[in-house]
Design a protein around this motif. Structure first.
Motif, PDB file in Angstrom:
ATOM      1  N   GLU A   1      -8.719 -51.558  23.100  1.00 20.49           N
ATOM      2  CA  GLU A   1      -8.941 -51.733  24.535  1.00 20.49           C
ATOM      3  C   GLU A   1      -9.234 -53.215  24.773  1.00 20.49           C
ATOM      4  O   GLU A   1     -10.335 -53.681  24.516  1.00 20.49           O
ATOM      5  CB  GLU A   1     -10.124 -50.883  25.028  1.00 20.49           C
TER       6      GLU A   1
ATOM      7  N   GLU B   1     -10.222 -56.583  26.710  1.00 16.95           N
ATOM      8  CA  GLU B   1     -11.161 -56.761  27.808  1.00 16.95           C
ATOM      9  C   GLU B   1     -11.520 -58.240  27.997  1.00 16.95           C
ATOM     10  O   GLU B   1     -11.481 -59.029  27.057  1.00 16.95           O
ATOM     11  CB  GLU B   1     -12.466 -55.980  27.553  1.00 16.95           C
TER      12      GLU B   1
ATOM     13  N   THR C   1      -7.401 -58.817  35.859  1.00 16.83           N
ATOM     14  CA  THR C   1      -8.813 -58.557  36.126  1.00 16.83           C
ATOM     15  C   THR C   1      -9.069 -58.315  37.619  1.00 16.83           C
ATOM     16  O   THR C   1     -10.139 -57.840  37.984  1.00 16.83           O
ATOM     17  CB  THR C   1      -9.687 -59.725  35.643  1.00 16.83           C
TER      18      THR C   1
ATOM     19  N   LEU D   1     -18.810 -56.570  28.288  1.00 10.96           N
ATOM     20  CA  LEU D   1     -17.383 -56.239  28.267  1.00 10.96           C
ATOM     21  C   LEU D   1     -17.074 -55.527  29.575  1.00 10.96           C
ATOM     22  O   LEU D   1     -17.716 -54.531  29.917  1.00 10.96           O
ATOM     23  CB  LEU D   1     -17.048 -55.349  27.070  1.00 10.96           C
ATOM     24  N   THR D   2     -16.092 -56.027  30.328  1.00 12.46           N
ATOM     25  CA  THR D   2     -15.933 -55.655  31.731  1.00 12.46           C
ATOM     26  C   THR D   2     -14.938 -54.531  31.986  1.00 12.46           C
ATOM     27  O   THR D   2     -14.648 -54.215  33.139  1.00 12.46           O
ATOM     28  CB  THR D   2     -15.533 -56.891  32.552  1.00 12.46           C
ATOM     29  N   GLY D   3     -14.406 -53.893  30.935  1.00 11.74           N
ATOM     30  CA  GLY D   3     -13.469 -52.791  31.110  1.00 11.74           C
ATOM     31  C   GLY D   3     -12.065 -53.178  30.704  1.00 11.74           C
ATOM     32  O   GLY D   3     -11.744 -54.351  30.514  1.00 11.74           O
ATOM     33  N   THR D   4     -11.223 -52.159  30.567  1.00 17.26           N
ATOM     34  CA  THR D   4      -9.860 -52.386  30.057  1.00 17.26           C
ATOM     35  C   THR D   4      -8.808 -51.837  31.009  1.00 17.26           C
ATOM     36  O   THR D   4      -9.016 -50.789  31.635  1.00 17.26           O
ATOM     37  CB  THR D   4      -9.698 -51.735  28.666  1.00 17.26           C
TER      38      THR D   4
END
Length: 229
Positions: free
Chosen positions: A65, A67, A156, A183-186
């Motif tokens: 994933e 990110e 993003t 970690l801001t997401g995938t």
């Protein structure tokens, strides 16, 4: 602030990983869309630098994933969205590796995800990018290739909860400290890695200029944990 935070891999105390922050990724895993940000913690012992090896434990289906990582430069708690920017030192490119079959099993039982996310080498990490190098963190492109084939390619700008909201939410629960990584997401396109796979990730600006790359190879882990149903 920036010089100390640049060594976040050695000095940071925690990795705070946001789950389900891209709509298309939520859909591909048939998850519910969150009403507020939610997160889990990963140990800093899971870091592996670019050029390293991600070890896949026996019996584990390991998903990649890609990110955008956010490096905290100034700690604090109850940080407002308006003040969030002043707590950011910079960014990095990261991969949140997930033991998907283990995660699926513990989710069914209502158990924590720590083991599924926390294996050694399960957070490949790129270089520190100073905040001054990025004019808009919500206008970046994340990509991941396996053996030269594109698997993830997203922006993003598709984050459900933006970075100031993430900082506000996390710091309302636990204090953020210098060197911590969020970690801001995938984006969508996650899938499994097999031993021998070569992974290439890139973080690019709006004009296509590459800000950072991250490369690693998947290998079988010798010994340690073994997943059994």
């Amino acid at each position: 602030m920036q010089s100390a935070a640049a060594s976040f891999v050695r000095q940071g105390k925690k990795i705070v990983a946001i789950g389900r922050n891209y709509s298309e990724h939520i859909k591909e895993l048939n998850n519910a869309r969150p009403k507020e940000p939610f997160f889990f913690l990963k140990p800093t012992t899971s870091y592996v630098p670019s050029g390293g090896k991600v070890e896949i434990p026996r019996g584990i289906i390991a998903h990649y994933e890609v990110e955008l990582g956010l490096v905290i430069g100034k700690g604090g708690r109850d940080i407002s969205q308006e003040a969030a920017e002043s707590h950011i030192a910079g960014y990095t490119l990261a991969v949140d590796m997930t033991a998907r079959n283990l995660q699926d099993e513990v989710k069914k039982k209502g158990l924590p995800w720590s083991a599924a996310k926390g294996f050694d080498t399960f957070t490949p990490i790129g270089s520190f990018i100073p905040k001054s190098s990025i004019s808009d963190a919500h206008d970046l492109r994340l990509s991941l290739k396996i053996n030269g084939a594109i698997k993830q390619d997203g922006t993003t700008g598709d984050m459900i909860f933006r970075i100031p909201r993430l900082i506000e939410h996390i710091s309302s629960i636990m204090a953020l400290e210098e060197g911590d990584l969020i970690l801001t997401g995938t984006p969508s396109g996650v899938g499994p890695l097999a031993p021998g796979d070569n992974v290439e990730c890139a973080l690019a600006g709006p004009s296509g200029n590459v800000l950072d790359t991250l490369n690693f190879t998947a290998v079988s882990r010798e010994g340690g944990y073994q997943f059994k149903l």
